[in-house]
Design a protein around this motif. Structure first.
Motif, PDB file in Angstrom:
ATOM      1  N   VAL A 233       0.847  -1.194   0.000  1.00 20.74           N
ATOM      2  CA  VAL A 233       0.000   0.000   0.000  1.00 20.74           C
ATOM      3  C   VAL A 233       0.884   1.246   0.000  1.00 20.74           C
ATOM      4  N   ALA A 234       0.320   2.332  -0.476  1.00 22.72           N
ATOM      5  CA  ALA A 234       1.034   3.603  -0.493  1.00 22.72           C
ATOM      6  C   ALA A 234       0.122   4.685   0.047  1.00 22.72           C
ATOM      7  N   VAL A 235       0.719   5.773   0.512  1.00 24.75           N
ATOM      8  CA  VAL A 235      -0.074   6.921   0.948  1.00 24.75           C
ATOM      9  C   VAL A 235       0.320   8.133   0.107  1.00 24.75           C
ATOM     10  N   LEU A 236      -0.518   9.144   0.129  1.00 23.18           N
ATOM     11  CA  LEU A 236      -0.243  10.348  -0.644  1.00 23.18           C
ATOM     12  C   LEU A 236       0.650  11.296   0.159  1.00 23.18           C
ATOM     13  N   LYS A 237       1.621  11.886  -0.514  1.00 24.57           N
ATOM     14  CA  LYS A 237       2.491  12.926   0.066  1.00 24.57           C
ATOM     15  C   LYS A 237       3.037  12.528   1.434  1.00 24.57           C
TER      16      LYS A 237
END
Lengths: 256, 155
Positions: A233-237
Motif C-alpha cells: 500500500v502507499a499513501v499520498l504525500k
C-alpha cells in the motif's frame, strides 16, 4: 561508616532488588500510549482505496454529497475522483469535472479530446480526507474548532469555527473547503454518524466495485487492517509527515 | 495602606482576577486537549455528539429488501447486483412515509457513468461493456430496450 554485618546485608539486599527491576518500570508512557492501553481505545479508522478497481462512475461522490448535505450543484465535494491520462509524449493530463459527481462519460478532457492511440495508460483515483495522524489542519486552527477524535477522525465544530480558512490552506491534500451554507470549514468526516452506528460510509456503500473500504486499523481481524499489513500500500504525500490513514492500492507515481 | 507601589499592584491583581473570571465564563466546559498535546489535541467533546446525531440518508439494500423483496431478488440474479438500490432510486430517507420523495434517476447519464466507452489501458473501466453515447441510439432512453434489473437483452 562501619561495615557491620547488618549494614552489609541490608545494602546487598536493596542492590539485588534494584537490579531485578526491569527497565520498563521506569519508562514514562505518553498520554496516547496510556490511552491506547485501555481496551475501548483500540479503535482507529482507516481507509483503503483500490485505484485498480475504480471505473470513475462517480456514484461515491453523488452519495457523499447527498448524505452529507453538500449543496449538489456547487462544485464543492468532500470526496472526488481524478482522471489521469498519460500520453505517449510522457505528459500527464489530469481533470476532475464537478469532482466526478456525474462520472466520466466523455473522452473530452477540459474541452479537448485526446486520440485513443496516443494514450499509454489512463486511470481514476478517488480522493478524500486522509484523516491524518498528525493533521496539519488541526495544528493551524487558531480557535481549536477542529480536532481529532479518540478514534482518529478529524472533525470541525461548526459552532466554534470562525471561518478563517487557515485549515483549508494548510491541508496538503486540498481536502477542505468552505461550506457555502454554514459558512465554516468543511471536510470529510468518514461519515462519522454512520460508522458510529456500525454502518459503512456512504461512499463505501455506493461503490459497486469495492474500490473503497473502511475499517479499524488496530483490529488484526479486520479485513482492512489485514490488507494494509499484507499488501503493498502507499499513501499520498508521505514526505509531509502528516501520517495519512487513507491507503492506496495500485497507486501510480504520477498521482500527487 | 497608601503606597505608590502597592496601588498599581492591586490594580494588576484585580485585572488578573477579572481575566480568570472571564475565561471561566467564556471557555466552554468541554474545551480541552483530552489525551494529546496542544499541537494536535484540541478536542470539543460536545461537537462529537453533534456529528454522531447527523441524519443518515442512505439506508442500504437490506433496508429496501424488507418491503421490495421481489425487486431485490430480480436484481440479485443479474450482473447489476453489485449496484446498491439507492444509487439509482435515490436515498431511502423518509421513503416509507413519503414515497414521492424518492427521486429515481432514469437518465441516460446514469447508465453512461459506467457504460460510456473510455478505452483506457490499465483501468478497470476497460473491462465493462461500453457504447459510444453519441452513436448508440442517442435519442432513446436506455431503459426502453435494457431492463436495469436484467441488463442482458437476451435474459
Amino acid at each position: 561508616m562501619k561495615c557491620s554485618r547488618r549494614n552489609f546485608l541490608k545494602k546487598s539486599l536493596s542492590g539485588a532488588v534494584a537490579a531485578g527491576l526491569p527497565l520498563a518500570a521506569f519508562k514514562f508512557l505518553s498520554p496516547r500510549e496510556a490511552h491506547a492501553a485501555v481496551k475501548e481505545a483500540n479503535l482507529r479508522w482507516a481507509f483503503i482505496v483500490d485505484t485498480r478497481k475504480c471505473v470513475g462512475c462517480g456514484l461515491c461522490v453523488k452519495a457523499c454529497k447527498k448524505e452529507n448535505e453538500i449543496p449538489y450543484d456547487v462544485p464543492l465535494t468532500r470526496t472526488w475522483i481524478e482522471r489521469y491520462i498519460v500520453t505517449k509524449d510522457g505528459k500527464t493530463t489530469i481533470d476532475t469535472p464537478k469532482g466526478g459527481r456525474d462520472g466520466f462519460t466523455s473522452k473530452k478532457v477540459r474541452g479537448e479530446e485526446i486520440p485513443d492511440d496516443q494514450i499509454t495508460k489512463a486511470f481514476f483515483v478517488p480522493k478524500l480526507c486522509n484523516q491524518c495522524d498528525n493533521p496539519a489542519c488541526v495544528q493551524v486552527c487558531p480557535v481549536g474548532a477542529t480536532y481529532q477524535t479518540a478514534d482518529g477522525v478529524t472533525l470541525v465544530d461548526r459552532k466554534w469555527c470562525i471561518g478563517c480558512g487557515y485549515c483549508i490552506m494548510a491541508c496538503p491534500y486540498g481536502a477542505r473547503f468552505f461550506h457555502p451554507v454554514y459558512r465554516v470549514a468543511e471536510k470529510c468526516t468518514f461519515c462519522y454518524h454512520r460508522i458510529k452506528k456500525g454502518m459503512k460510509t456512504a461512499c463505501v456503500d455506493a461503490c459497486p466495485f469495492g474500490a473503497r473500504q473502511i475499517g479499524n486499523i488496530k483490529d488484526i481481524n479486520d479485513p482492512v487492517a489485514h490488507t494494509i499489513l499484507t499488501e503493498r500500500v502507499a499513501v499520498l504525500k508521505d514526505e509531509y509527515g502528516t501520517k495519512p490513514q487513507v491507503f492506496y492500492l495500485g497507486l501510480d507515481e504520477r498521482v500527487r | 495602606m497608601k503606597n505608590h507601589v502597592l496601588r498599581p499592584l492591586w490594580v494588576a491583581i484585580l485585572l488578573v482576577i477579572a481575566l480568570l473570571v472571564a475565561r471561566k465564563l467564556y471557555v466552554p466546559a468541554d474545551f480541552g486537549i483530552n489525551g494529546r498535546n496542544f499541537t494536535y489535541g484540541y478536542y470539543r467533546k460536545a461537537s462529537v455528539n453533534d456529528w454522531k446525531e447527523f441524519k443518515v440518508k442512505y439506508k442500504g439494500r437490506q433496508y429496501c429488501k424488507e418491503c421490495h423483496e421481489e425487486n431485490f431478488d430480480s436484481i440479485s440474479k443479474s450482473k447489476h447486483r453489485i449496484i446498491q438500490c439507492e444509487n439509482c432510486h435515490g436515498p431511502a430517507i423518509d421513503h416509507p412515509d413519503n414515497p414521492e420523495a424518492l427521486e429515481i434517476d432514469r437518465s441516460r447519464g446514469l447508465c453512461l457513468r459506467c457504460h460510456a466507452d473510455l478505452p483506457y489501458p490499465g483501468s478497470h473501466r476497460n473491462d465493462l461493456p461500453a457504447i459510444d453515447p453519441e452513436e448508440h441510439n442517442p435519442d432513446k432512453a436506455c431503459a426502453d430496450c435494457h431492463n436495469p434489473h436484467k441488463p442482458d437483452l437476451e435474459g
